[in-house]
Write a protein that holds these residues in place. Structure first.
Motif, PDB file in Angstrom:
ATOM      1  N   ILE A  17     -11.252  -7.702   2.736  1.00  0.00           N
ATOM      2  CA  ILE A  17     -10.469  -6.566   2.269  1.00  0.00           C
ATOM      3  C   ILE A  17      -9.173  -7.089   1.683  1.00  0.00           C
ATOM      4  O   ILE A  17      -8.486  -7.904   2.314  1.00  0.00           O
ATOM      5  CB  ILE A  17     -10.163  -5.587   3.419  1.00  0.00           C
ATOM      6  CG1 ILE A  17     -11.451  -4.956   3.950  1.00  0.00           C
ATOM      7  CG2 ILE A  17      -9.180  -4.506   2.979  1.00  0.00           C
ATOM      8  CD1 ILE A  17     -11.254  -4.162   5.223  1.00  0.00           C
ATOM      9  N   ARG A  18      -8.848  -6.648   0.499  1.00  0.00           N
ATOM     10  CA  ARG A  18      -7.596  -7.035  -0.145  1.00  0.00           C
ATOM     11  C   ARG A  18      -6.903  -5.772  -0.632  1.00  0.00           C
ATOM     12  O   ARG A  18      -7.558  -4.794  -0.986  1.00  0.00           O
ATOM     13  CB  ARG A  18      -7.837  -8.000  -1.307  1.00  0.00           C
ATOM     14  CG  ARG A  18      -8.636  -9.236  -0.891  1.00  0.00           C
ATOM     15  CD  ARG A  18      -8.907 -10.168  -2.052  1.00  0.00           C
ATOM     16  NE  ARG A  18      -9.913 -11.146  -1.697  1.00  0.00           N
ATOM     17  CZ  ARG A  18      -9.675 -12.255  -1.018  1.00  0.00           C
ATOM     18  NH1 ARG A  18      -8.429 -12.537  -0.635  1.00  0.00           N
ATOM     19  NH2 ARG A  18     -10.645 -13.095  -0.718  1.00  0.00           N
ATOM     20  N   ALA A  19      -5.593  -5.817  -0.688  1.00  0.00           N
ATOM     21  CA  ALA A  19      -4.811  -4.630  -1.086  1.00  0.00           C
ATOM     22  C   ALA A  19      -4.866  -4.457  -2.596  1.00  0.00           C
ATOM     23  O   ALA A  19      -3.851  -4.486  -3.292  1.00  0.00           O
ATOM     24  CB  ALA A  19      -3.371  -4.760  -0.609  1.00  0.00           C
ATOM     25  N   ASP A  36      -3.487  -7.636   7.714  1.00  0.00           N
ATOM     26  CA  ASP A  36      -2.241  -6.969   7.366  1.00  0.00           C
ATOM     27  C   ASP A  36      -2.526  -5.484   7.187  1.00  0.00           C
ATOM     28  O   ASP A  36      -3.678  -5.062   7.035  1.00  0.00           O
ATOM     29  CB  ASP A  36      -1.627  -7.543   6.088  1.00  0.00           C
ATOM     30  CG  ASP A  36      -0.111  -7.382   6.055  1.00  0.00           C
ATOM     31  OD1 ASP A  36       0.435  -6.685   6.946  1.00  0.00           O
ATOM     32  OD2 ASP A  36       0.532  -7.937   5.145  1.00  0.00           O
ATOM     33  N   ALA A  37      -1.459  -4.701   7.201  1.00  0.00           N
ATOM     34  CA  ALA A  37      -1.555  -3.255   6.994  1.00  0.00           C
ATOM     35  C   ALA A  37      -0.320  -2.787   6.258  1.00  0.00           C
ATOM     36  O   ALA A  37       0.783  -3.285   6.492  1.00  0.00           O
ATOM     37  CB  ALA A  37      -1.682  -2.525   8.334  1.00  0.00           C
ATOM     38  N   ASP A  38      -0.505  -1.826   5.341  1.00  0.00           N
ATOM     39  CA  ASP A  38       0.657  -1.260   4.646  1.00  0.00           C
ATOM     40  C   ASP A  38       0.871   0.211   4.998  1.00  0.00           C
ATOM     41  O   ASP A  38       1.881   0.791   4.638  1.00  0.00           O
ATOM     42  CB  ASP A  38       0.538  -1.429   3.131  1.00  0.00           C
ATOM     43  CG  ASP A  38      -0.723  -0.799   2.544  1.00  0.00           C
ATOM     44  OD1 ASP A  38      -1.403  -0.041   3.267  1.00  0.00           O
ATOM     45  OD2 ASP A  38      -1.022  -1.060   1.365  1.00  0.00           O
ATOM     46  N   PHE A  39      -0.110   0.804   5.700  1.00  0.00           N
ATOM     47  CA  PHE A  39      -0.030   2.211   6.133  1.00  0.00           C
ATOM     48  C   PHE A  39       0.242   3.144   4.952  1.00  0.00           C
ATOM     49  O   PHE A  39       0.975   4.121   5.059  1.00  0.00           O
ATOM     50  CB  PHE A  39       1.017   2.375   7.231  1.00  0.00           C
ATOM     51  CG  PHE A  39       0.745   1.494   8.418  1.00  0.00           C
ATOM     52  CD1 PHE A  39      -0.320   1.775   9.267  1.00  0.00           C
ATOM     53  CD2 PHE A  39       1.515   0.372   8.670  1.00  0.00           C
ATOM     54  CE1 PHE A  39      -0.596   0.948  10.355  1.00  0.00           C
ATOM     55  CE2 PHE A  39       1.242  -0.456   9.753  1.00  0.00           C
ATOM     56  CZ  PHE A  39       0.185  -0.165  10.605  1.00  0.00           C
ATOM     57  N   ALA A  40      -0.381   2.803   3.830  1.00  0.00           N
ATOM     58  CA  ALA A  40      -0.258   3.658   2.645  1.00  0.00           C
ATOM     59  C   ALA A  40      -1.076   4.922   2.840  1.00  0.00           C
ATOM     60  O   ALA A  40      -2.153   4.912   3.441  1.00  0.00           O
ATOM     61  CB  ALA A  40      -0.740   2.905   1.406  1.00  0.00           C
ATOM     62  N   ASP A  41      -0.539   6.019   2.333  1.00  0.00           N
ATOM     63  CA  ASP A  41      -1.301   7.253   2.301  1.00  0.00           C
ATOM     64  C   ASP A  41      -2.419   7.112   1.267  1.00  0.00           C
ATOM     65  O   ASP A  41      -2.315   6.358   0.295  1.00  0.00           O
ATOM     66  CB  ASP A  41      -0.382   8.413   1.917  1.00  0.00           C
ATOM     67  CG  ASP A  41      -1.129   9.722   1.798  1.00  0.00           C
ATOM     68  OD1 ASP A  41      -1.465  10.297   2.848  1.00  0.00           O
ATOM     69  OD2 ASP A  41      -1.400  10.140   0.660  1.00  0.00           O
ATOM     70  N   ARG A  70      -5.474  -5.873   4.479  1.00  0.00           N
ATOM     71  CA  ARG A  70      -5.978  -7.239   4.285  1.00  0.00           C
ATOM     72  C   ARG A  70      -6.803  -7.629   5.494  1.00  0.00           C
ATOM     73  O   ARG A  70      -6.425  -7.383   6.645  1.00  0.00           O
ATOM     74  CB  ARG A  70      -4.822  -8.232   4.092  1.00  0.00           C
ATOM     75  CG  ARG A  70      -5.302  -9.665   3.775  1.00  0.00           C
ATOM     76  CD  ARG A  70      -4.164 -10.518   3.244  1.00  0.00           C
ATOM     77  NE  ARG A  70      -3.137 -10.747   4.242  1.00  0.00           N
ATOM     78  CZ  ARG A  70      -3.107 -11.797   5.073  1.00  0.00           C
ATOM     79  NH1 ARG A  70      -4.054 -12.715   5.007  1.00  0.00           N
ATOM     80  NH2 ARG A  70      -2.133 -11.939   5.946  1.00  0.00           N
ATOM     81  N   TRP A  71      -7.944  -8.257   5.190  1.00  0.00           N
ATOM     82  CA  TRP A  71      -8.875  -8.695   6.231  1.00  0.00           C
ATOM     83  C   TRP A  71      -9.708  -9.804   5.587  1.00  0.00           C
ATOM     84  O   TRP A  71     -10.759  -9.571   5.016  1.00  0.00           O
ATOM     85  CB  TRP A  71      -9.739  -7.514   6.663  1.00  0.00           C
ATOM     86  CG  TRP A  71     -10.647  -7.714   7.831  1.00  0.00           C
ATOM     87  CD1 TRP A  71     -11.986  -7.986   7.798  1.00  0.00           C
ATOM     88  CD2 TRP A  71     -10.318  -7.594   9.216  1.00  0.00           C
ATOM     89  NE1 TRP A  71     -12.500  -8.052   9.064  1.00  0.00           N
ATOM     90  CE2 TRP A  71     -11.504  -7.805   9.958  1.00  0.00           C
ATOM     91  CE3 TRP A  71      -9.134  -7.329   9.901  1.00  0.00           C
ATOM     92  CZ2 TRP A  71     -11.534  -7.761  11.361  1.00  0.00           C
ATOM     93  CZ3 TRP A  71      -9.165  -7.280  11.281  1.00  0.00           C
ATOM     94  CH2 TRP A  71     -10.338  -7.496  12.004  1.00  0.00           C
TER      95      TRP A  71
END
Length: 696
Positions: A22-24, A116-121, A40-41
């Motif tokens: 997984i990529r942003a 990673d995480a961005d917690f985007a809506d 991100r994973w």
């Protein structure tokens, strides 16, 4: 989206690359309740990313990603290690990573999983407005890695842990592994979202075999409860099977009512309950499963408007447009509420669906409980929904954050005059009046079933009056089609659109106008060969890649085909259905939300629409609607009648539906080149009608 893998379970979904990373970028991520909790994973072994081999999607919520680690340079093209990533999603994610040593010598190295995480809506992701990573709080402790962020009143977080003792850093988990010759090593990683202070409990419990988890049990029950659908055409069989699977995957369940299923509108952008989408999907699915219809009606009734709120556009009796979580709710309603009511058609469709449930023999107790909600909906239709008292239902957005257009073509320019001008409100849409006509007839039928002759007469008279006034006000004699709507000055919005097919579907069109409507729907202006466009190519705003201004929508075509068949235009209906099913073959047997409206003569295959949802609920249900249309199957349980007069193109024969449910009976319909037969009625009270006459 074409090169990604999507997994679904409830309101959780994961979109990844074919290898599982997984990529942003784009729509990739693990999403829970409209928030991206993993952006991100990424997996490496000794610093190198494995080379992708295959992605095997075994269930809607599960996939196995296969990749390989090649031999060192100069040692040929052999593979030393097979990497198997078995992923399950559902209120979080569980991933089992296995390294299989294919050689006769021991292998060692560092397996690293970057996170990673961005917690985007969800809609920030769609619009490319993702938050900056600098505001993410990262905590590492004995329990794993915690990532969090404060976003106004929201405090989304995610917790990542692994079995065993990996080395942890703020953005990675690492394992020093020794893989024996011809042996394997396995690690398991768990992802738990934390939303509004509540950590979600994974649907794939560690203590249960994966085949016995809640998603597995639910999907198994769904798949084996659906009637058997067979066809001599392999493509149609594959499309029907895909539809059943996708609709099962898109079901969501309320924590307060765990046995009540509703359908989410579609992945990735609409994994939530939508009034219009869920009602129409349930309608199309009703011949195969009534539980979705019941769950949809009950859930919408629970959220039916009770007060007047200008921000959310709630009004007493009004049926909602959508329920959302996270920041999307803030964008929709300003106040951060979860429910938005800005739709002109869901309220009429609600009453229609309740009437249809009765016609299929729905539980009288459930229908009785819902009947007061139908009457409240009709009260909204006749009062708040009719803004100027002219007897038509209109809309006009009451908030800066609401929808300018509130029919199914709800994009900002989805409704226009033939010359391209945008109308001013309030706007009365043609199909909304058609749904209202059908709602009035449905309420008349419910009254008749209850033995209330006075109410039956009253609602029938109201329906007849609306039909008369509609044909007078919306018909454009010199063009031979119905206006898509009336503007605030009661001027006809004169563009030629697919909406007129919805009018055929409900029966509001006078018989003397039906042939002209049918011919326009199949004219070169509207019909591409793959399907009917939303807007005719002769209109000023036509754009074959416009969301509602020239594209082709499968659900739209399903309603048009049903309407054409209703009025007896068999060849027209079959052309629409065969065109859409041919397009489905080119989309891997899964019809997307929409595709571009280029003519079939221009390109060898239908051109995708770039941000179409897939799977999408009413697109997935469209082939099931096609099936009912071709069978010309129409039950009326309260009156003890079933109409059936199959008209199936030869290419789909033999065609069979085994286990269709009507009022407690399980019916079998088999159609061959020599004729058709229905079994299962026995000595039931139903009268079978095979008339092919028009029903309008």
């Amino acid at each position: 989206m074409a090169d990604t893998v999507t997994l679904l379970e409830g309101t959780t979904f994961c979109i990844s690359e074919q290898g599982g990373d997984i990529r942003a970028s784009g729509a990739q991520g693990l999403f829970a309740r409209d928030t991206r909790v993993l952006s991100r994973w990424t997996l490496t072994f000794n610093g190198d990313a494995p080379i992708v081999l295959d992605a095997q999607r075994t269930e809607p919520y599960r996939a196995t990603y296969l990749s390989r680690i090649p031999a060192a340079a100069g040692q040929g093209d052999s593979t030393t290690m097979l990497v198997v990533r078995d992923r399950h999603v559902g209120d979080g994610m569980r991933e089992q990573i296995t390294l299989r040593n294919l050689t006769s010598t021991e292998a060692s190295g560092v397996l690293r999983l970057g996170v990673d995480a961005d917690f985007a809506d969800l809609f920030e992701v769609k619009d490319g407005r993702t938050p900056t990573a600098s505001r993410i709080v990262r905590v590492v402790d004995d329990e794993g890695i915690g990532l969090s962020r404060t976003r106004g009143v929201h405090h989304p977080a995610v917790h990542i842990r692994a079995d065993g003792t990996p080395d942890l850093s703020p953005q990675a988990l690492s394992w020093n592994l020794v893989v024996p010759s011809r042996g394997e090593c396995t690690v398991v990683v768990h992802v738990a979202p934390v939303l509004d202070g509540v950590r979600l409990t994974s649907s794939h419990d560690v203590g249960h075999p994966l085949g016995c988890t809640k998603p597995a049990r639910r999907f198994h029950e769904w798949r084996h409860g659906i009637p058997e659908l067979t066809s001599g055409d392999a493509g149609l069989s594959a499309v029907l099977a895909r539809s059943v699977e996708d609709l099962g995957a898109l079901r969501i369940f309320d924590d307060q009512h765990p046995d009540r299923a509703v359908v989410a509108a579609g992945a990735p952008w609409f994994m939530a309950l939508f009034g219009r989408d869920s009602i129409l999907t349930s309608w199309m699915l009703l011949p195969l499963d009534s539980s979705m219809t019941v769950g949809t009606l009950q859930t919408l009734a629970d959220h039916q408007g009770t007060l007047t709120d200008a921000v959310t556009e709630e009004q007493p009796g009004r049926i909602l447009h959508e329920i959302r979580f996270g920041l999307t709710a803030v964008d929709l309603t300003l106040g951060g509420g979860r429910v938005y009511y800005g739709t002109a058609d869901a309220t009429s469709l609600f009453v229609m669906l309740l009437g249809e449930l009765s016609r299929w023999g729905g539980d009288p107790a459930i229908i009785g409980d819902l009947l007061p909600h139908a009457d409240r909906a009709l009260d909204w239709i006749e009062n708040a929904g009719d803004r100027d008292g002219d007897g038509f239902v209109e809309y006009q957005c009451g908030t800066d954050h609401g929808l300018v257009n509130q029919g199914w073509k709800d994009s900002w320019d989805g409704i226009s005059f033939a010359d391209g001008r945008l109308p001013t409100g309030p706007i009365a849409l043609a199909e909304v009046q058609a749904y209202t006509y059908a709602a009035l007839l449905a309420r008349a039928g419910l009254a008749q079933a209850a033995g209330d002759d006075d109410a039956h007469h009253m609602w029938s008279v109201k329906a007849a009056d609306l039909k008369r006034r509609f044909n007078e006000a919306f018909w454009i004699p010199d063009r031979g089609w119905f206006a898509v709507g009336l503007d605030g000055d009661k001027q006809q919005i004169d563009s030629l659109t697919s909406n007129i097919g919805h009018c055929l579907w409900t029966g509001i069109v006078d018989n003397d106008k039906a042939a002209a409507v049918a011919d326009h729907l199949l004219s070169p202006d509207l019909f591409t060969g793959w399907g009917i466009r939303t807007l005719a190519s002769s209109m000023a705003r036509f754009n074959p890649m416009g969301y509602h201004n020239g594209s082709v929508w499968p659900h739209d075509n399903a309603l048009c085909a049903a309407g054409l068949m209703r009025y007896g235009f068999v060849d027209h209906a079959q052309r629409v259905i065969t065109g859409l099913l041919a397009a489905a073959d080119d989309f891997g047997h899964r019809l997307p939300e929409l595709f571009s409206g280029f003519d079939r003569a221009d390109f060898a295959s239908p051109v995708p629409y770039p941000t179409a949802c897939s799977p999408q609920a009413w697109a997935a249900a469209a082939p099931l609607s096609f099936l009912r249309t071709l069978l010309r199957f129409d039950p009326d349980s309260p009156r003890g009648q079933i109409a059936c007069a199959p008209s199936v193109p030869e290419q789909y024969l033999p065609l069979g539906v085994h286990g269709i449910r009507v009022d407690g009976h399980r019916l079998t319909i088999d159609v061959t080149a020599d004729g058709w037969v229905m079994e299962g009625l026995g000595d039931a009270r139903f009268k079978l009608t095979t008339s092919q006459e028009r029903r309008c």
